[in-house]
Write a protein that holds these residues in place. Structure first.
Motif, mmCIF file in Angstrom:
data_model
loop_
_atom_site.group_PDB
_atom_site.id
_atom_site.type_symbol
_atom_site.label_atom_id
_atom_site.label_comp_id
_atom_site.label_asym_id
_atom_site.label_seq_id
_atom_site.Cartn_x
_atom_site.Cartn_y
_atom_site.Cartn_z
ATOM 1 N N ILE A 247 1.045 -0.964 -0.264
ATOM 2 C CA ILE A 247 -0.297 -0.219 -0.111
ATOM 3 C C ILE A 247 0.838 1.303 -0.018
ATOM 4 C CG2 ILE A 247 -1.632 1.350 1.339
ATOM 5 C CD1 ILE A 247 -3.170 -1.416 2.251
ATOM 6 N N ASN A 248 1.839 1.404 0.672
ATOM 7 C CA ASN A 248 2.839 2.401 0.933
ATOM 8 C C ASN A 248 3.416 2.856 -0.504
ATOM 9 O OD1 ASN A 248 4.589 4.384 1.636
ATOM 10 N ND2 ASN A 248 4.778 3.435 3.699
ATOM 11 N N ILE A 249 4.014 1.557 -1.265
ATOM 12 C CA ILE A 249 4.573 1.632 -2.453
ATOM 13 C C ILE A 249 3.584 2.527 -3.549
ATOM 14 C CG2 ILE A 249 5.457 0.313 -4.311
ATOM 15 C CD1 ILE A 249 6.943 -1.602 -2.307
ATOM 16 N N LYS A 250 2.515 1.857 -3.437
ATOM 17 C CA LYS A 250 1.582 2.339 -4.505
ATOM 18 C C LYS A 250 1.336 3.665 -3.986
ATOM 19 C CE LYS A 250 -1.634 1.579 -7.764
ATOM 20 N NZ LYS A 250 -1.398 1.291 -9.195
ATOM 21 N N LEU A 251 0.822 4.168 -2.937
ATOM 22 C CA LEU A 251 0.816 5.541 -2.630
ATOM 23 C C LEU A 251 1.698 6.462 -2.897
ATOM 24 C CD1 LEU A 251 -1.634 5.098 0.511
ATOM 25 C CD2 LEU A 251 -2.305 5.724 -1.891
ATOM 26 N N THR A 252 2.938 6.137 -2.628
ATOM 27 C CA THR A 252 4.269 6.858 -2.967
ATOM 28 C C THR A 252 4.334 7.065 -4.466
ATOM 29 O OG1 THR A 252 5.335 6.042 -1.015
ATOM 30 C CG2 THR A 252 6.635 6.878 -2.591
ATOM 31 N N GLU A 253 3.802 6.132 -5.245
ATOM 32 C CA GLU A 253 3.810 6.259 -6.787
ATOM 33 C C GLU A 253 2.825 7.231 -6.925
ATOM 34 O OE1 GLU A 253 3.215 2.304 -8.202
ATOM 35 O OE2 GLU A 253 5.369 1.706 -7.850
ATOM 36 N N LEU A 254 1.895 7.181 -6.305
ATOM 37 C CA LEU A 254 0.449 8.026 -6.739
ATOM 38 C C LEU A 254 0.740 9.438 -6.337
ATOM 39 C CD1 LEU A 254 -2.558 7.876 -7.687
ATOM 40 C CD2 LEU A 254 -3.397 7.533 -5.622
ATOM 41 N N LEU A 255 1.458 9.645 -5.117
ATOM 42 C CA LEU A 255 1.551 10.831 -4.621
ATOM 43 C C LEU A 255 3.195 11.359 -4.228
ATOM 44 C CD1 LEU A 255 -1.314 10.434 -2.010
ATOM 45 C CD2 LEU A 255 -1.290 12.192 -3.918
ATOM 46 N N PRO A 256 3.753 11.279 -5.127
ATOM 47 C CA PRO A 256 5.479 11.383 -5.059
ATOM 48 C C PRO A 256 5.928 12.348 -4.173
ATOM 49 C CG PRO A 256 4.854 11.805 -7.196
ATOM 50 C CD PRO A 256 3.566 11.425 -6.683
ATOM 51 N N GLU A 257 5.239 13.757 -4.194
ATOM 52 C CA GLU A 257 5.353 14.663 -3.483
ATOM 53 C C GLU A 257 4.817 15.069 -2.053
ATOM 54 O OE1 GLU A 257 7.677 17.043 -5.114
ATOM 55 O OE2 GLU A 257 7.433 15.232 -6.611
ATOM 56 N N ILE A 258 4.380 13.989 -1.291
ATOM 57 C CA ILE A 258 4.026 13.844 -0.005
ATOM 58 C C ILE A 258 4.834 14.011 0.913
ATOM 59 C CG2 ILE A 258 3.614 11.638 0.242
ATOM 60 C CD1 ILE A 258 0.897 12.147 1.461
ATOM 61 N N SER A 259 4.865 14.853 2.143
ATOM 62 C CA SER A 259 5.515 14.867 2.984
ATOM 63 C C SER A 259 5.803 13.927 4.035
ATOM 64 C CB SER A 259 5.411 16.283 3.920
ATOM 65 O OG SER A 259 5.718 17.488 3.189
ATOM 66 N N PHE A 260 4.687 13.217 4.301
ATOM 67 C CA PHE A 260 4.567 12.246 5.094
ATOM 68 C C PHE A 260 3.552 11.278 4.993
ATOM 69 C CE2 PHE A 260 3.064 10.275 9.390
ATOM 70 C CZ PHE A 260 4.497 9.762 9.991
ATOM 71 N N LEU A 261 4.020 9.990 4.744
ATOM 72 C CA LEU A 261 3.058 8.874 4.074
ATOM 73 C C LEU A 261 3.300 7.750 5.079
ATOM 74 C CD1 LEU A 261 1.107 7.519 2.315
ATOM 75 C CD2 LEU A 261 3.041 7.167 0.554
ATOM 76 N N SER A 262 2.190 7.013 5.838
ATOM 77 C CA SER A 262 2.753 5.735 6.495
ATOM 78 C C SER A 262 1.328 5.052 6.530
ATOM 79 C CB SER A 262 2.906 6.327 7.995
ATOM 80 O OG SER A 262 1.740 7.081 8.230
ATOM 81 N N VAL A 263 1.592 3.624 6.816
ATOM 82 C CA VAL A 263 0.448 2.679 6.815
ATOM 83 C C VAL A 263 0.805 1.799 8.159
ATOM 84 C CG1 VAL A 263 -0.497 0.704 5.501
ATOM 85 C CG2 VAL A 263 0.602 2.651 4.240
ATOM 86 N N ASN A 264 -0.415 1.590 8.609
ATOM 87 C CA ASN A 264 -0.531 0.537 9.872
ATOM 88 C C ASN A 264 -1.589 -0.458 9.629
ATOM 89 O OD1 ASN A 264 0.875 0.178 12.733
ATOM 90 N ND2 ASN A 264 -1.232 0.178 13.204
#
Length: 127
Positions: A82-99
């Protein structure tokens, strides 16, 4: 089950639509093969007011709640995918996490489980 609850800063929705974000999580969870596609639920809650650390301007966090029974490796892979997919979708995000957290089968209840005709305790009874 599972439930994926997305909390994010409101400006994230200026970068991608809610459907793009929700679909990315849904499709990634489905691709793991851990869940029946009809069981996956994803919701999004944007925040207008929030405070982050220095240099951070926006955030997105996914709270994943799944039924117990998966291995630590499966849960870690789900979180990572999920983190990989969202990082690809939103590359400019400051803080991205999944729990990923687990529901205990013994303490979980839903509408199907309280149905008096459901003698087998099937959580999908009548659905």
């Amino acid at each position: 089950m599972p439930h994926f609850i997305v909390e994010c800063s409101h400006d994230i929705l200026l970068q991608k639509t809610p459907d793009e974000i929700l679909d990315a999580i849904y499709e990634t969870a489905d691709a793991t093969g851990l869940f029946a596609p009809n069981d996956i639920k994803v919701r999004l809650q944007p925040y207008q007011y929030f405070r982050l650390g220095n240099g951070k301007k926006n955030f997105l966090h996914v709270f994943g709640y799944i039924m117990e029974g998966r291995t630590t490796e499966q849960k870690a892979d789900l979180s990572k995918q999920i983190n990989i997919k969202l990082t690809e979708l939103l590359p400019e995000i400051s803080f991205l996490s999944v729990n990923i957290s687990e529901f205990e089968m013994a303490t979980y209840s839903n509408k199907a489980l309280i149905n008096s005709q459901n003698t087998d305790r099937n959580r999908h009874f009548g659905l």
